[in-house]
Design an enzyme around this catalytic site. Sequence first.
Site, mmCIF file in Angstrom:
data_model
loop_
_atom_site.group_PDB
_atom_site.id
_atom_site.type_symbol
_atom_site.label_atom_id
_atom_site.label_comp_id
_atom_site.label_asym_id
_atom_site.label_seq_id
_atom_site.Cartn_x
_atom_site.Cartn_y
_atom_site.Cartn_z
ATOM 1 C CD GLU A 120 35.942 47.572 -2.214
ATOM 2 O OE1 GLU A 120 34.926 47.033 -1.403
ATOM 3 O OE2 GLU A 120 36.855 47.897 -1.656
ATOM 4 C CG HIS A 161 9.156 47.009 -4.001
ATOM 5 N ND1 HIS A 161 7.980 47.276 -3.692
ATOM 6 C CD2 HIS A 161 9.336 45.494 -4.544
ATOM 7 C CE1 HIS A 161 7.448 45.933 -3.835
ATOM 8 N NE2 HIS A 161 8.144 45.126 -4.579
ATOM 9 C CD GLU A 217 6.050 38.384 -6.148
ATOM 10 O OE1 GLU A 217 6.077 37.320 -7.129
ATOM 11 O OE2 GLU A 217 5.569 39.356 -6.624
ATOM 12 C CG HIS A 246 8.154 44.367 -9.179
ATOM 13 N ND1 HIS A 246 7.189 43.764 -9.325
ATOM 14 C CD2 HIS A 246 8.666 44.153 -7.970
ATOM 15 C CE1 HIS A 246 6.772 43.236 -8.032
ATOM 16 N NE2 HIS A 246 7.685 43.468 -7.292
ATOM 17 C CG HIS A 289 10.923 40.668 -3.980
ATOM 18 N ND1 HIS A 289 11.387 41.459 -5.206
ATOM 19 C CD2 HIS A 289 9.784 41.226 -4.068
ATOM 20 C CE1 HIS A 289 10.537 42.260 -5.769
ATOM 21 N NE2 HIS A 289 9.481 42.156 -5.154
HETATM 22 P P1 13P Z 1 3.653 40.142 -0.804
HETATM 23 O O1 13P Z 1 2.896 41.118 0.164
HETATM 24 O O2 13P Z 1 2.433 38.890 -1.201
HETATM 25 O O3 13P Z 1 4.729 39.683 -0.351
HETATM 26 O O4 13P Z 1 3.787 40.790 -2.057
HETATM 27 C C1 13P Z 1 4.848 42.008 -2.088
HETATM 28 C C2 13P Z 1 5.617 42.317 -3.335
HETATM 29 O O5 13P Z 1 6.701 42.712 -3.071
HETATM 30 C C3 13P Z 1 5.293 41.619 -4.637
HETATM 31 O O6 13P Z 1 6.180 41.558 -5.600
HETATM 32 ZN ZN ZN Z 2 7.771 43.196 -5.067
#
Ligand code: 13P
Ligand code: ZN
Length: 271
Positions: free
Chosen positions: A169, A141, A116, A210, A139
């Site tokens: 808040e 999940h 990413e 995602h 980033h």
């Molecule tokens: P990477 O292992 O390449 O960092 O990817 C993980 C991920 O969350 C892809 O969106």
């Molecule tokens: Zn991801």
Amino acid sequence: MKNILNAPFVEEMKKITANMYRLGWDERNGGNISYMLEESDVAEYLDLTNVIRTIPIGFDAAELSGKIFIVTGTGRYFKNIEFDPANNLGIIRIAKDGTTAELLWGYEDGGRFTSELPAHLMSHITRLRKDPEHRVVMHTHPTNTLAMTHIHELDDKKFTHTIWEMCTECIVVFPDGIGVLPWMVCGNNEIGVATAKKMEDYHIVVWGLHGIYGAGKNMDEAFGLIETVEKAAELYMLIAGHPHVNTIRDFELKAVADAFGLDYRKDFLDL
Ligand code: 13P
Ligand code: ZN
């Protein structure tokens, strides 16, 4: 030269990724972080003339030429970073040509930066134009945020409004709101461009079905944005399907924003 394994920025990466793993947000290799470092800080630990290898970036990041980042490796598990940072993290410098990364440390078993990287570097470019103190793109999940994207409309205003309504808040933590992207193929320049475009208006971008991106001046700021969205999304999922007896009304959200003197997205409230 000091030992890089004791560098505060390596410690920060170890601590935050371990914490995120334990929150259940980063299954397997899920999630990635890039953190822009000061050259003078890195120079205490590494010989900056020693480029271990070069790795193509896949797009032109010339605006970041010379900038140094510590970045999680692709395919690497957040749960393993605290025990083996040298294989799972890397420190890269964007070369003069803007299309190559110079590896200064890490990815020792032959790895490379996250898939990413386009979304990260393009978001750094956008956020740095807005705020020279910007440093971190994160980033991950988070479970409830992802769950929410299955059942809620993927629209900036509607998504932000629902999250703001969940706890008092939220509007204070992210008065600029949340950008939302539809489901897209990940790990390419296209989603990078779309993410960075949203970062012109927001510090938080949700990727439908995602995950989420947070951007901030430091690790706490980026993490704090994401954990606040995730908390609100958890509340949303807990009350989903139940009758809503009470809610924070728009004039009350405005009252909170006014009380804190915030410059918030007024067009996201219906007053
Ligand atoms: P990477 O292992 O390449 O960092 O990817 C993980 C991920 O969350 C892809 O969106
Ligand atoms: Zn991801």
